[in-house]
Design a protein around this motif. Sequence first.
Motif, PDB file in Angstrom:
ATOM      1  N   THR A  44       0.850  -1.178   0.000  1.00 22.80           N
ATOM      2  CA  THR A  44       0.000   0.000   0.000  1.00 22.80           C
ATOM      3  C   THR A  44       0.888   1.230   0.000  1.00 22.80           C
ATOM      4  OG1 THR A  44      -1.837   1.104   1.140  1.00 22.80           O
ATOM      5  CG2 THR A  44      -0.165   0.062   2.512  1.00 22.80           C
ATOM      6  N   THR A  45       0.302   2.377   0.122  1.00 26.41           N
ATOM      7  CA  THR A  45       1.066   3.630   0.223  1.00 26.41           C
ATOM      8  C   THR A  45       0.566   4.420   1.423  1.00 26.41           C
ATOM      9  OG1 THR A  45      -0.438   4.952  -1.148  1.00 26.41           O
ATOM     10  CG2 THR A  45       1.289   3.690  -2.293  1.00 26.41           C
ATOM     11  N   LEU A  53       5.545   1.341  13.674  1.00 26.58           N
ATOM     12  CA  LEU A  53       5.380   0.020  13.073  1.00 26.58           C
ATOM     13  C   LEU A  53       6.578  -0.336  12.194  1.00 26.58           C
ATOM     14  CD1 LEU A  53       1.597   0.194  12.093  1.00 26.58           C
ATOM     15  CD2 LEU A  53       2.634  -0.921  14.086  1.00 26.58           C
ATOM     16  N   VAL A  54       7.150   0.663  11.511  1.00 28.61           N
ATOM     17  CA  VAL A  54       8.370   0.415  10.730  1.00 28.61           C
ATOM     18  C   VAL A  54       9.510   0.009  11.656  1.00 28.61           C
ATOM     19  CG1 VAL A  54      10.124   1.500   9.275  1.00 28.61           C
ATOM     20  CG2 VAL A  54       7.702   1.934   8.846  1.00 28.61           C
ATOM     21  N   LEU A 103       6.276  -3.321   9.252  1.00 26.67           N
ATOM     22  CA  LEU A 103       5.889  -2.498   8.095  1.00 26.67           C
ATOM     23  C   LEU A 103       7.173  -2.003   7.448  1.00 26.67           C
ATOM     24  CD1 LEU A 103       3.356  -1.280   6.659  1.00 26.67           C
ATOM     25  CD2 LEU A 103       3.692   0.765   8.070  1.00 26.67           C
ATOM     26  N   ALA A 104       7.334  -2.258   6.141  1.00 26.53           N
ATOM     27  CA  ALA A 104       8.570  -1.902   5.443  1.00 26.53           C
ATOM     28  C   ALA A 104       8.349  -0.739   4.492  1.00 26.53           C
ATOM     29  CB  ALA A 104       9.108  -3.109   4.679  1.00 26.53           C
ATOM     30  N   LEU A 139       4.608   1.217   1.029  1.00 28.27           N
ATOM     31  CA  LEU A 139       4.735   0.428   2.257  1.00 28.27           C
ATOM     32  C   LEU A 139       4.329  -1.020   1.996  1.00 28.27           C
ATOM     33  CD1 LEU A 139       2.990   2.990   4.632  1.00 28.27           C
ATOM     34  CD2 LEU A 139       5.450   2.743   4.253  1.00 28.27           C
ATOM     35  N   THR A 140       5.079  -1.936   2.600  1.00 27.96           N
ATOM     36  CA  THR A 140       4.747  -3.357   2.493  1.00 27.96           C
ATOM     37  C   THR A 140       4.513  -3.909   3.890  1.00 27.96           C
ATOM     38  OG1 THR A 140       6.101  -3.607   0.503  1.00 27.96           O
ATOM     39  CG2 THR A 140       5.506  -5.618   1.700  1.00 27.96           C
ATOM     40  N   PRO A 141       3.291  -4.270   4.233  1.00 28.68           N
ATOM     41  CA  PRO A 141       3.011  -4.799   5.573  1.00 28.68           C
ATOM     42  C   PRO A 141       3.306  -6.292   5.675  1.00 28.68           C
ATOM     43  CG  PRO A 141       0.973  -4.560   4.351  1.00 28.68           C
ATOM     44  CD  PRO A 141       2.072  -4.066   3.445  1.00 28.68           C
ATOM     45  N   ASP A 142       3.714  -6.711   6.870  1.00 28.55           N
ATOM     46  CA  ASP A 142       3.836  -8.126   7.205  1.00 28.55           C
ATOM     47  C   ASP A 142       2.601  -8.468   8.039  1.00 28.55           C
ATOM     48  OD1 ASP A 142       4.393 -10.624   8.295  1.00 28.55           O
ATOM     49  OD2 ASP A 142       6.535 -10.231   8.515  1.00 28.55           O
ATOM     50  N   THR A 143       1.602  -9.008   7.385  1.00 31.58           N
ATOM     51  CA  THR A 143       0.295  -9.161   8.028  1.00 31.58           C
ATOM     52  C   THR A 143       0.361 -10.029   9.276  1.00 31.58           C
ATOM     53  OG1 THR A 143      -0.745  -8.939   5.858  1.00 31.58           O
ATOM     54  CG2 THR A 143      -2.111  -9.781   7.636  1.00 31.58           C
TER      55      THR A 143
END
Length: 462
Positions: free
Chosen positions: A112-113, A151-152, A157-158, A177-181
């Motif tokens: 996402t962004t 979160l980063v 969250l990357a 952003l790339t989340p680690d669910t």
Amino acid sequence: METNAHLEDAALIGERQAAARALMSRPLLAQRTHPVEFSLVRAHAEWLVQRFQRVLGYRLTVADDHARLVKRGLVDEVVSPTGRATGVRFTPRTHTYLALALAVLVEGTGPTTARTLAAKVRSAAREAGIDADPARGLGERRAYCAALSHLVGLGVLAETSGTVRAHQADPAADASLTPDTEALRSVAAHLPRAGDTPDSFLADAADPDPESDQAGEVALRRLLAETAVVYREHLSDRQRDRLAAHQWRAAAALGNLLGCDTEIRAEGVALVMPDEAAATPRFPSDDPVGHTALALVRHLSGRLHPGRPATSVPVPDRELTTALEILGGSDAPVRADWARTAGPEIPDPERLSALVLELLTGLGLLTGGPGAWELTAAAARFGADADERVPLIQDNDEDSRTHPTQPRGSGQDETEGGAAPQADPRGDLDRVASVLQAVANEKVSATSGDTGDDRGPRNNSG
């Protein structure tokens, strides 16, 4: 070449204990942010899961890219305020955005962004009846970005393109952003139920004085592992008796798990970790706040030393403010030394004093507040050296020690003018003989390898 089995065993034990200490300091350990520590946890997952459950009653879950240690039984001792990288604590608004961002991200399935996520957060807030919109001004965007940066930092969250910081400065900057669910679902370990109130939720989470001996011993181990010092005076009667009877068994169990040493004194018990310098916050440290805090602790320990066993000693406000002004005020010579170095920012005198007091109270070396400050016994381990530049505030005896009032836990009940208020109502220090006898009895089992994990014939605890 022959291998040394003893050295191999020592290396194995050292790795396990290092992994356990990493989990205690970072209960959510992500591979993305702490690859070395996470690899140790993965390598020794089975041992860690069993030992944390048996020694502390904590549940450990190890996934492919993160590990989550779920703590329970304590609240104030294990929950540190969430804050920014600068040390500033989150405002209620930032906590709101953190909860909303988690609620949206755990339902997501892909990248996402920052701006797309902000729109989803606004929609979730409207659905929940909350007035929150990350796009409504700089203040709202700062709180929203602080939550995302947290979160980063956790590694869940990357930032794959751009940064959250850039979006905070410019709303047009859209970080990818790339989340680690799965890891995001582990951030909140204890979710409240629908009927919970803040008071009932906290009450259910804490049980500092269990009735059963087994639960009581586990609670004591948690307290020892999570707090800098456990003072006997601060425990309930039941827990004080348990500590006196089983302190060496607890020391052996925690030493086996964490690789720590234990200091047992008349005033209380403290764990000393082998990698204490890597703790957060670091103390002592070379930055202006740490430097001034160490100088203050040493000065107060030398100036206010009671000359007898005591859990704490009162600190007059004037003594404290005068010492802070001499050690870090606008005219302090050390400020010129700090200015000549390429070190961290030098806080102004008022802010420096506030940061020093916040650091020392967080470490448990100072307690109370204005008009009721107390220096605890643990402060003496950093030395006692009164700074002669600080003027004497009260009358002093021939040893140049200031005695503002009777120290707590000193065991003295009477003064020349008559009966004084009893400083040690439970007689903690008067019972040192019985404590030492219990220590002698328990030390035999501790040194023989009894870690306190198995149910023994003498008691019904584990």
